[in-house]
Design a protein around this motif. Sequence first.
Motif, PDB file in Angstrom:
ATOM      1  N   ASN A 135       0.800  -1.226   0.000  1.00 26.81           N
ATOM      2  CA  ASN A 135       0.000   0.000   0.000  1.00 26.81           C
ATOM      3  C   ASN A 135       0.836   1.282   0.000  1.00 26.81           C
ATOM      4  OD1 ASN A 135      -2.354  -1.545   0.080  1.00 26.81           O
ATOM      5  ND2 ASN A 135      -2.390  -1.568   2.324  1.00 26.81           N
ATOM      6  N   GLU A 136       2.079   1.200   0.416  1.00 24.26           N
ATOM      7  CA  GLU A 136       2.895   2.412   0.496  1.00 24.26           C
ATOM      8  C   GLU A 136       4.162   2.344  -0.358  1.00 24.26           C
ATOM      9  OE1 GLU A 136       3.027   4.450   4.397  1.00 24.26           O
ATOM     10  OE2 GLU A 136       2.106   2.643   5.202  1.00 24.26           O
ATOM     11  N   LEU A 137       4.975   1.325  -0.145  1.00 24.85           N
ATOM     12  CA  LEU A 137       6.261   1.280  -0.844  1.00 24.85           C
ATOM     13  C   LEU A 137       6.140   0.881  -2.312  1.00 24.85           C
ATOM     14  CD1 LEU A 137       8.737  -0.147   1.799  1.00 24.85           C
ATOM     15  CD2 LEU A 137       9.109   1.873   0.395  1.00 24.85           C
ATOM     16  N   LEU A 138       5.144   0.079  -2.640  1.00 24.69           N
ATOM     17  CA  LEU A 138       5.008  -0.384  -4.019  1.00 24.69           C
ATOM     18  C   LEU A 138       3.801   0.237  -4.729  1.00 24.69           C
ATOM     19  CD1 LEU A 138       5.839  -4.180  -3.542  1.00 24.69           C
ATOM     20  CD2 LEU A 138       7.330  -2.400  -4.453  1.00 24.69           C
ATOM     21  N   ALA A 139       3.156   1.193  -4.097  1.00 25.94           N
ATOM     22  CA  ALA A 139       1.947   1.786  -4.679  1.00 25.94           C
ATOM     23  C   ALA A 139       2.274   2.614  -5.920  1.00 25.94           C
ATOM     24  CB  ALA A 139       1.242   2.647  -3.639  1.00 25.94           C
ATOM     25  N   ILE A 140       1.412   2.519  -6.919  1.00 21.22           N
ATOM     26  CA  ILE A 140       1.526   3.304  -8.157  1.00 21.22           C
ATOM     27  C   ILE A 140       0.362   4.287  -8.199  1.00 21.22           C
ATOM     28  CG2 ILE A 140       1.676   3.234 -10.668  1.00 21.22           C
ATOM     29  CD1 ILE A 140       3.973   1.770  -9.297  1.00 21.22           C
ATOM     30  N   ASP A 141       0.641   5.565  -8.006  1.00 24.75           N
ATOM     31  CA  ASP A 141      -0.375   6.606  -8.060  1.00 24.75           C
ATOM     32  C   ASP A 141      -0.554   7.031  -9.513  1.00 24.75           C
ATOM     33  OD1 ASP A 141      -1.454   9.362  -8.166  1.00 24.75           O
ATOM     34  OD2 ASP A 141      -1.373   9.250  -5.975  1.00 24.75           O
ATOM     35  N   LYS A 142      -1.698   6.707 -10.091  1.00 24.43           N
ATOM     36  CA  LYS A 142      -1.925   6.938 -11.513  1.00 24.43           C
ATOM     37  C   LYS A 142      -1.775   8.410 -11.888  1.00 24.43           C
ATOM     38  CE  LYS A 142      -5.449   6.265 -15.104  1.00 24.43           C
ATOM     39  NZ  LYS A 142      -6.785   5.710 -15.400  1.00 24.43           N
ATOM     40  N   THR A 143      -2.363   9.296 -11.094  1.00 23.33           N
ATOM     41  CA  THR A 143      -2.301  10.728 -11.405  1.00 23.33           C
ATOM     42  C   THR A 143      -0.866  11.235 -11.342  1.00 23.33           C
ATOM     43  OG1 THR A 143      -4.535  11.066 -10.536  1.00 23.33           O
ATOM     44  CG2 THR A 143      -3.131  13.010 -10.757  1.00 23.33           C
ATOM     45  N   ALA A 144      -0.148  10.826 -10.302  1.00 23.19           N
ATOM     46  CA  ALA A 144       1.250  11.248 -10.164  1.00 23.19           C
ATOM     47  C   ALA A 144       2.087  10.725 -11.324  1.00 23.19           C
ATOM     48  CB  ALA A 144       1.810  10.765  -8.831  1.00 23.19           C
TER      49      ALA A 144
END
Length: 575
Positions: A532-541
């Motif tokens: 949820n934090e280290l491997l998360a991919i934020d689409k907008t970012a």
Amino acid sequence: MTINNEYVRKWVEEIAQLCRPDAIYWCNGSEDEYERLAQQAVAEGKLKALDASWPDCYAFSTQADDSETHRECTYVCTDHVEDRADTSLWMAPEEMLGKLASIMENSMSGKILYVIPYVLGPVGSPFSQTAIEITDSIYVVLNMRILTRIGDAAWSQIGDKDDFFRGVHVTGDLDISKRYIAHFPEYRTLYAVNTEFGGYAFQGKSSLAMVMSSAVAAKEGWLAEHMMILAIENPEGEVRYIAGAFPSSSGKSNLAFMIPPAYAKGYKCYTVGDDIAWLRPGPDGRLWAINPEAGFFSVLPGVNEKSSPRAAEMIRKNTIFTNIAVSEDGLPWWEGKGTKAPDNLLNWQGVHWDMQSPYKAAHPNSRFTSPASQLTSMSPHWEDPAGVPISAIIFGGKSSLTQPLLIEAFNWQHGVFLGASLSAERDKTLERNPMGILPFLGASMGDYLRNWLSMENRLTAPPNIFRVNWFRKDEKGDFLWPGYGENFRVLEWILGRCYDELAATSTAVGMIPRAEDFNLEGIKLTQAELVNELLAIDKTAWQKETAEVETFLHSFPNLPAEIEAEIAAQKERLS
């Protein structure tokens, strides 16, 4: 010393006639020569001998404005402007040579001209290159003795040939307005004038091993990279090699000196190189690499027994320190040393310093120069003439929010794109630095990337390519990943992927680990936090990041079509 190579004799005579030294000294590279020149440098006040608890260690300080790279002084001079390096200034060779000659005229009057023959790479290796540097600086001679293989071995490999690289270094009056670092890759020649900064004056380092070599490599079909090489031996005795490119201050040296954490019983790590790698396709279809250097010229602040215990042990003897603080009784100190500053400390410019001083004790770019042979964890194959086979390539960035801990490329072409889009945060700004080589690139970006892309067709077993980021933070601004030795956990997963032992999850920007395949034993991090934090991919970012990467890469002319295709594909996957 009798030199029978007529090309060498003629060239040295030409430089001597221009610079007018009082004498010419031909370096032989012996231990006796090093000790004698070091004592001479101390007697002349050019070096300061450190306390006896730091045996055979010395300190040197540069002029204040001569302590780091200055890109406004760096030129790649090609016959045709269209062959210029995109990231360096250009000047026609004839014009630059005229400027250099006017500065060099009589510049060595009252000095000794030293001739340093050297080999970059293991002696006798097909990877290796021969060179000769002419300098008027005893400090340069001593450092080159550590960093390269100088003397008789070099003369033997040069023989009677004319294909050696030629380099001239003139300390001059250190006038920055007349400081030139000029590379002539088509003529295998380079000059550094009005400087004594090691990044320029130690010509076997950045100028030849990266700037000149990257230009030559792009034409000849090999790679000269700003990369470390690490060997990892598993409990069964199998050894795999990883190459890694990182922008400055992004964890490259710490990775090169890796010690496996306590949980990784039976694993061993060995250093092949910490800064530069030359890579070529081998006859077996794999990518093979050497470390062209014989020593380390590495950034010092932050090196201590916790952050890099192997490096901290290595630099305790036979080391030249540049731009550090030294107490009046000869004890060295720098920020991040992990010990209390000694009394009566003089900073790197010789000014009294204490903890209340508003300026640094050591320069942020202060360095140590140490022989690779005294690092206890050097790989037994670090000087193998054939090099070592690379299983994985890592591109390491520095991002607090966007980049995940780890991404694997979909394929070689996508991996080149991951490297081309590499970046690092610096004081709240983002610096883009393709493959970590931008300040040292001697070819055009288009030619450089095309050379990387061409490797795919010349390798039947190419390395897997990954991108890592140790620096992601939470909403409080704290690092999410413990880093340092714990980075081994990432390397363990990388090697598992290289040998098809682990699966991965595909995302819009690359492949990431499955939480259950990532070893978290012994650290305060749950599988949920990892995902949820280290491997998360934020689409907008990532949409924003991709647009900025596109703009940046389009600032270089003649971008390869394959990179354009990767940009378009990533935008589509993120839509």
